[in-house]
Design a protein around this motif. Structure first.
Motif, PDB file in Angstrom:
ATOM      1  N   LEU A 201       0.821  -1.206   0.000  1.00 53.23           N
ATOM      2  CA  LEU A 201       0.000   0.000   0.000  1.00 53.23           C
ATOM      3  C   LEU A 201       0.860   1.262   0.000  1.00 53.23           C
ATOM      4  O   LEU A 201       0.380   2.333  -0.382  1.00 53.23           O
ATOM      5  CB  LEU A 201      -0.931   0.004   1.222  1.00 53.23           C
ATOM      6  CG  LEU A 201      -2.041  -1.052   1.224  1.00 53.23           C
ATOM      7  CD1 LEU A 201      -2.811  -0.980   2.539  1.00 53.23           C
ATOM      8  CD2 LEU A 201      -2.980  -0.844   0.048  1.00 53.23           C
TER       9      LEU A 201
ATOM     10  N   LEU B 285       1.471   2.161  -3.538  1.00 52.64           N
ATOM     11  CA  LEU B 285       0.177   2.354  -4.171  1.00 52.64           C
ATOM     12  C   LEU B 285      -0.485   3.659  -3.745  1.00 52.64           C
ATOM     13  O   LEU B 285      -1.056   4.372  -4.553  1.00 52.64           O
ATOM     14  CB  LEU B 285      -0.751   1.183  -3.839  1.00 52.64           C
ATOM     15  CG  LEU B 285      -0.453  -0.143  -4.537  1.00 52.64           C
ATOM     16  CD1 LEU B 285      -1.341  -1.240  -3.961  1.00 52.64           C
ATOM     17  CD2 LEU B 285      -0.674  -0.025  -6.033  1.00 52.64           C
ATOM     18  N   LEU B 286      -0.411   3.965  -2.448  1.00 49.39           N
ATOM     19  CA  LEU B 286      -1.163   5.085  -1.896  1.00 49.39           C
ATOM     20  C   LEU B 286      -0.305   6.249  -1.419  1.00 49.39           C
ATOM     21  O   LEU B 286      -0.723   7.403  -1.522  1.00 49.39           O
ATOM     22  CB  LEU B 286      -2.034   4.598  -0.731  1.00 49.39           C
ATOM     23  CG  LEU B 286      -3.070   3.520  -1.055  1.00 49.39           C
ATOM     24  CD1 LEU B 286      -3.815   3.115   0.206  1.00 49.39           C
ATOM     25  CD2 LEU B 286      -4.032   3.988  -2.124  1.00 49.39           C
TER      26      LEU B 286
ATOM     27  N   THR C  97       0.487   9.264  -3.782  1.00 44.50           N
ATOM     28  CA  THR C  97      -0.721  10.036  -4.079  1.00 44.50           C
ATOM     29  C   THR C  97      -1.136  10.877  -2.886  1.00 44.50           C
ATOM     30  O   THR C  97      -1.486  12.059  -3.020  1.00 44.50           O
ATOM     31  CB  THR C  97      -1.868   9.085  -4.474  1.00 44.50           C
ATOM     32  OG1 THR C  97      -1.459   8.303  -5.604  1.00 44.50           O
ATOM     33  CG2 THR C  97      -3.113   9.867  -4.829  1.00 44.50           C
ATOM     34  N   ILE C  98      -1.082  10.270  -1.696  1.00 45.66           N
ATOM     35  CA  ILE C  98      -1.422  11.015  -0.478  1.00 45.66           C
ATOM     36  C   ILE C  98      -0.422  12.140  -0.252  1.00 45.66           C
ATOM     37  O   ILE C  98      -0.790  13.276   0.073  1.00 45.66           O
ATOM     38  CB  ILE C  98      -1.459  10.070   0.736  1.00 45.66           C
ATOM     39  CG1 ILE C  98      -2.594   9.055   0.570  1.00 45.66           C
ATOM     40  CG2 ILE C  98      -1.625  10.854   2.035  1.00 45.66           C
ATOM     41  CD1 ILE C  98      -2.606   7.972   1.622  1.00 45.66           C
TER      42      ILE C  98
ATOM     43  N   ALA D 139       2.173   3.989  -8.525  1.00 44.06           N
ATOM     44  CA  ALA D 139       1.226   3.074  -7.894  1.00 44.06           C
ATOM     45  C   ALA D 139       1.096   1.781  -8.690  1.00 44.06           C
ATOM     46  O   ALA D 139       1.026   0.686  -8.117  1.00 44.06           O
ATOM     47  CB  ALA D 139      -0.132   3.750  -7.754  1.00 44.06           C
TER      48      ALA D 139
END
Length: 439
Positions: free
Chosen positions: A163, A166-167, A170-171, A274
């Protein structure tokens, strides 16, 4: 109630005698260990999209900005070497709570760093302290599992660790776009706070007092001498390190390659990052299934040459322009995806004989991972920071990995011999199942 292995008590005498444990960790247990193991990756990946902005805002070079990434890895290398013996002597919970708490403090200091030199220094400290999360997560696994069971659990953790790529970018990009890049470090401090609360409330102690190493001071580090004298351990420990160097060469180079060289926006780059992270997660889950049918070493001796062959495609794609940005992204997806078939298997093979000093062994493996990655990844910037430089560094790491596996381990030798003695969870002299630990 603390998290526990479903159907298995935290203290199991059968395991202390070297019997093979059944693979049955609960989902909450996997999520907890995965979140801890992912903290160093989250610390890296949330900050990643801000690298070009940091270089511009602090008036520094691309190479100096990249060193805020490499410095974190070098700090983690030293931190793991300190934390490993500490966890073997005082248990797993205490170094974990101390390390993450100091990670919170340093993250807040990073948010107010006045210049690139200060930021680099603080990032080294950040890596040093949050290394506790990775060391303890791996040591806890070795406290409970060996061989294919451990490889399966490590692969399952990739569902959580995955994660991060993946995340997290972006966060991090979303946070930086609203509150600037310094707010990313405030977010990292908040993540650390949540983990401290989880560990304090739910983390079980997996190293009972009777199994702790009693010596302190310099003698606590003598275990490293034993580990470093074991040629097979060192070789197997270097393989995940070179795999991490491949990943970090991509991590530090890709923001500039995709955004500056290929013209992607920060949001488009986060999407590419991601997707490549998803490739690592998928391959890790494939490995979790494969180790049920094939020993970890059998998987290694196929996966490493395949990785080398795939890496050789990268400069061809770059030089010919085949597929453009999509071609390069696809090539990187394949290369990075092979990591899931290599790191977990090499790690559990290296740990197999050192259950009585799992903290120190996990620390040395982790230190080699981040140390090698931290030393190698800046070469991308040194050689120009473009796609061809990134590809060349990746190929060098893959080639060295293949040479080490072929020369310094029994992977390709006929009659690889009987299983070495395993120390298991209880210490020296306990035999682990031969099919689990034979290289």
């Amino acid at each position: 109630m603390p998290f526990h292995l479903q159907g298995a008590p935290l203290s199991n005498p059968a395991r202390a005698q070297g019997s093979r444990p059944s693979y049955r960790p609960g989902i909450k247990y996997i999520l907890m260990l995965g979140a801890l193991a992912a903290l160093p990756a989250v610390t890296t990946d949330m900050y990643l999209p801000s690298l070009p902005t940091v270089a511009s805002d602090l008036g520094t070079s691309q190479a100096a900005a990249q060193f805020t990434m490499s410095g974190t890895l070098l700090g983690a290398a030293v931190g793991q070497l300190v934390i490993g013996p500490f966890s073997d002597r005082f248990g797993r919970r205490l170094p974990l709570l101390i390390g993450i708490s100091l990670h919170i403090v340093v993250s807040l200091l990073c948010a107010v760093a006045p210049g690139i030199g200060t930021l680099i220094g603080l990032r080294v400290l950040q890596g040093f302290f949050n290394a506790a999360a990775g060391v303890v997560a791996i040591a806890v696994i070795r406290d409970r599992f060996v061989g294919s069971d451990a490889a399966r659990l490590l692969s399952r953790l990739m569902l959580v660790i995955g994660l991060a790529p993946l995340l997290a970018p972006t966060i991090g990009q979303a946070v930086a776009s609203i509150w600037q890049w310094r707010a990313v470090f405030v977010a990292l401090a908040l993540i650390g706070l949540v983990l401290v609360l989880i560990v304090w409330r739910f983390m079980p102690e997996t190293l009972p007092v009777e199994r702790r190493r009693t010596s302190g001071g310099p003698s606590a580090f003598r275990g490293y001498r034993v580990l470093l004298k074991d040629r097979h351990f060192v070789a197997l420990a270097f393989i995940p390190g070179l795999g991490m160097a491949v990943i970090m060469s991509y991590v530090v180079g890709s923001p500039f390659v995709f955004q500056d060289e290929y013209g992607l926006t920060a949001g488009q780059y986060a999407l590419v990052f991601a997707i490549n992270g998803a490739g690592m997660v998928i391959s890790a889950q494939a490995n979790a299934a494969l180790v049920r049918f094939a020993p970890p070493m059998n998987i290694l001796r196929i996966a490493v040459p395949v990785l080398l062959g795939l890496s050789l495609l990268l400069p061809v794609i770059v030089l010919t322009g085949f597929g453009g940005v999509f071609g390069l992204a696809a090539g990187l997806w394949l290369v990075l995806g092979m990591h899931g078939l290599i790191a977990a298997n090499a790690t559990v093979m290296a740990l197999g004989n050192y259950g009585h000093m799992a903290g120190s062994a996990a620390a040395l493996i982790g230190a080699l991972q981040v140390g090698v990655a931290g030393a190698v990844s800046p070469l991308v910037g040194v050689f120009g920071g473009q796609a061809l430089a990134m590809s060349g560094v990746i190929i060098g790491c893959c080639l060295l990995m293949a040479v080490i596996l072929a020369v310094a381990t029994p992977a390709y030798r006929r009659g690889r011999g009987a299983a070495p003695e395993s120390t298991g969870a209880a210490g020296p002299g306990v035999q682990a199942p031969k099919d689990e630990i034979t290289p």
